[in-house]
Design a protein around this motif. Structure first.
Motif, mmCIF file in Angstrom:
data_model
loop_
_atom_site.group_PDB
_atom_site.id
_atom_site.type_symbol
_atom_site.label_atom_id
_atom_site.label_comp_id
_atom_site.label_asym_id
_atom_site.label_seq_id
_atom_site.Cartn_x
_atom_site.Cartn_y
_atom_site.Cartn_z
ATOM 1 N N ILE A 194 -18.657 4.525 16.769
ATOM 2 C CA ILE A 194 -17.837 3.980 17.685
ATOM 3 C C ILE A 194 -16.791 3.169 16.833
ATOM 4 O O ILE A 194 -17.274 2.376 16.063
ATOM 5 N N VAL A 195 -15.378 3.463 16.997
ATOM 6 C CA VAL A 195 -14.516 2.503 16.548
ATOM 7 C C VAL A 195 -13.829 1.653 17.709
ATOM 8 O O VAL A 195 -13.231 2.488 18.577
ATOM 9 N N ASP A 196 -13.722 0.512 17.897
ATOM 10 C CA ASP A 196 -12.829 -0.095 18.995
ATOM 11 C C ASP A 196 -11.916 -0.991 18.526
ATOM 12 O O ASP A 196 -12.246 -1.587 17.630
ATOM 13 N N ILE A 197 -10.728 -0.917 18.886
ATOM 14 C CA ILE A 197 -9.771 -1.615 18.386
ATOM 15 C C ILE A 197 -9.245 -2.393 19.674
ATOM 16 O O ILE A 197 -8.924 -1.776 20.631
ATOM 17 N N PHE A 198 -9.013 -3.725 19.509
ATOM 18 C CA PHE A 198 -8.242 -4.466 20.703
ATOM 19 C C PHE A 198 -7.239 -5.273 20.060
ATOM 20 O O PHE A 198 -7.112 -5.888 18.852
ATOM 21 N N ARG A 199 -6.200 -5.377 20.922
ATOM 22 C CA ARG A 199 -4.981 -6.164 20.534
ATOM 23 C C ARG A 199 -5.082 -7.300 21.699
ATOM 24 O O ARG A 199 -5.226 -7.143 22.643
ATOM 25 N N GLY A 200 -4.824 -8.463 20.941
ATOM 26 C CA GLY A 200 -4.767 -9.687 21.731
ATOM 27 C C GLY A 200 -3.650 -10.729 21.920
ATOM 28 O O GLY A 200 -2.732 -10.356 20.880
ATOM 29 N N LYS A 201 -3.259 -11.326 23.171
ATOM 30 C CA LYS A 201 -2.114 -12.438 22.989
ATOM 31 C C LYS A 201 -2.627 -13.481 23.858
ATOM 32 O O LYS A 201 -3.108 -13.277 24.913
ATOM 33 N N ASP A 202 -2.529 -14.660 23.467
ATOM 34 C CA ASP A 202 -2.611 -15.856 24.013
ATOM 35 C C ASP A 202 -4.044 -15.770 24.583
ATOM 36 O O ASP A 202 -4.426 -16.418 25.630
ATOM 37 N N GLY A 203 -4.949 -15.438 23.626
ATOM 38 C CA GLY A 203 -6.401 -15.440 24.049
ATOM 39 C C GLY A 203 -7.034 -14.430 24.831
ATOM 40 O O GLY A 203 -8.119 -14.646 25.072
ATOM 41 N N LYS A 204 -6.238 -13.524 25.090
ATOM 42 C CA LYS A 204 -6.648 -12.641 26.136
ATOM 43 C C LYS A 204 -6.351 -10.959 25.436
ATOM 44 O O LYS A 204 -5.583 -10.900 24.695
#
Length: 59
Positions: free
Chosen positions: A27-37
């Motif tokens: 499994i590869v998970d990629i997350f993008r965040g902004k302002d801690g969310k």
């Protein structure tokens, strides 16, 4: 599990299995965040094959 991060991206490379007899899934998970969310999420899941197509290991 392996993971890493850049400015606004975090990614994980996970070997998930249910028991010792299960080859599991990659499994590869990629997350993008902004302002801690978390603002975006992408993933890809592949069953770990019984025989690899090449000499490279998934894990």
């Amino acid at each position: 599990m392996q993971g890493s991060a850049t400015e606004d991206l975090v990614w994980l490379h996970v070997h998930a299995n249910r028991n010792d007899n299960d080859r599991g899934r990659a499994i590869v998970d990629i997350f993008r965040g902004k302002d801690g969310k978390i603002t975006k999420h992408w993933d890809v899941i592949q069953a770990v094959p019984e025989m690899a197509a090449n000499d490279n290991m998934m894990f």
